[in-house]
Motif scaffolding. Structure first.
Motif, PDB file in Angstrom:
ATOM      1  N   HIS A  97       4.844  -6.087  40.488  1.00 45.02           N
ATOM      2  CA  HIS A  97       5.153  -5.705  42.002  1.00 45.02           C
ATOM      3  C   HIS A  97       5.441  -6.925  42.771  1.00 45.02           C
ATOM      4  O   HIS A  97       5.030  -8.228  42.223  1.00 45.02           O
ATOM      5  CB  HIS A  97       3.659  -5.352  42.627  1.00 45.02           C
ATOM      6  CG  HIS A  97       3.228  -3.926  41.699  1.00 45.02           C
ATOM      7  ND1 HIS A  97       3.841  -2.531  42.010  1.00 45.02           N
ATOM      8  CD2 HIS A  97       2.471  -3.813  40.764  1.00 45.02           C
ATOM      9  CE1 HIS A  97       3.216  -1.914  41.248  1.00 45.02           C
ATOM     10  NE2 HIS A  97       2.414  -2.587  40.412  1.00 45.02           N
ATOM     11  N   THR A  98       6.073  -6.877  43.729  1.00 40.03           N
ATOM     12  CA  THR A  98       6.301  -8.068  44.786  1.00 40.03           C
ATOM     13  C   THR A  98       4.995  -8.652  45.417  1.00 40.03           C
ATOM     14  O   THR A  98       4.104  -7.760  45.405  1.00 40.03           O
ATOM     15  CB  THR A  98       7.235  -7.708  45.912  1.00 40.03           C
ATOM     16  OG1 THR A  98       6.706  -6.711  46.831  1.00 40.03           O
ATOM     17  CG2 THR A  98       8.563  -7.344  45.340  1.00 40.03           C
ATOM     18  N   LYS A 148       5.033 -10.627  41.015  1.00 44.33           N
ATOM     19  CA  LYS A 148       6.117 -11.645  40.771  1.00 44.33           C
ATOM     20  C   LYS A 148       6.507 -12.147  42.023  1.00 44.33           C
ATOM     21  O   LYS A 148       6.479 -11.856  43.329  1.00 44.33           O
ATOM     22  CB  LYS A 148       7.450 -11.064  40.191  1.00 44.33           C
ATOM     23  CG  LYS A 148       8.171  -9.665  41.068  1.00 44.33           C
ATOM     24  CD  LYS A 148       9.011  -9.039  40.551  1.00 44.33           C
ATOM     25  CE  LYS A 148       9.602  -7.994  41.470  1.00 44.33           C
ATOM     26  NZ  LYS A 148      10.516  -7.204  40.764  1.00 44.33           N
ATOM     27  N   GLY A 149       6.978 -13.259  42.180  1.00 44.34           N
ATOM     28  CA  GLY A 149       7.166 -14.343  43.147  1.00 44.34           C
ATOM     29  C   GLY A 149       7.722 -15.737  42.692  1.00 44.34           C
ATOM     30  O   GLY A 149       7.836 -16.064  41.809  1.00 44.34           O
ATOM     31  N   ASP A 157       6.547 -14.287  48.316  1.00 40.42           N
ATOM     32  CA  ASP A 157       7.786 -13.378  48.408  1.00 40.42           C
ATOM     33  C   ASP A 157       8.666 -14.070  49.491  1.00 40.42           C
ATOM     34  O   ASP A 157       8.516 -13.903  50.812  1.00 40.42           O
ATOM     35  CB  ASP A 157       7.253 -11.931  48.964  1.00 40.42           C
ATOM     36  CG  ASP A 157       8.226 -10.999  48.913  1.00 40.42           C
ATOM     37  OD1 ASP A 157       9.369 -11.162  48.982  1.00 40.42           O
ATOM     38  OD2 ASP A 157       7.951  -9.802  48.642  1.00 40.42           O
TER      39      ASP A 157
END
Length: 155
Positions: free
Chosen positions: A36-37, A63-64, A88
């Motif tokens: 996921h972001t 994720k980022g 993000d």
């Protein structure tokens, strides 16, 4: 007059659809599924301190980009404190990632990356509370305990 009434009706239903589509539900977010972001995780894993949440203590994937990756001084501070921030870059949301094991290996992987790299992290979601005396809000940090749980450009 009837035309204006129809426009208001359409606008009302459009607003209702947007609000329903933007509300968070337990059915639309699976913490241990896909990556996921950061903004999705921050928004989903927040709320009142009085509530128990399904994500607390469970694995979560996010994720980022590493925030301030290009700044050596800040990276040294991160290393000394055993944490870093995942961001993000689309909207500026960021969250804390706490390194609880394999600190040297994990930071070696980070320093071998470039600022444009996307990090894919799997870790344990831990609730944190902020209480100002009047309001108490719950948020999330991720505990990262294994070098195998931090990947670069994986998806």
């Amino acid at each position: 007059m009837k035309h204006i009434k129809n426009i208001y009706s359409v606008l009302f239903f459009l607003l209702l659809a947007i609000v329903c589509g933007c509300s968070k539900t337990g059915d639309s977010f699976y913490p241990d599924g896909q990556y996921h972001t950061v903004s999705d995780v921050v928004q989903y894993c927040s709320g009142s301190c009085d509530s128990e949440n399904d994500w607390e203590g469970n694995d979560i994937r996010v994720k980022g980009h590493i925030r301030n990756r290009a700044n050596d001084g800040i990276m040294n501070t991160y290393f000394a404190g055993s944490y870093f921030y995942l961001e993000d870059i689309r909207n500026g949301f960021f969250m804390e990632i706490r390194v609880v094991a394999s600190k040297g290996d994990i930071f070696d992987r980070i320093t071998q990356s470039i600022p444009a790299d996307i990090f894919y992290i799997t870790g344990k979601a831990v609730a944190v509370e902020v209480d100002d005396g009047e309001n108490c809000e719950k948020g999330v940090i991720i505990e990262l305990d294994n070098i195998d749980n931090i990947l670069l450009n994986a998806e």
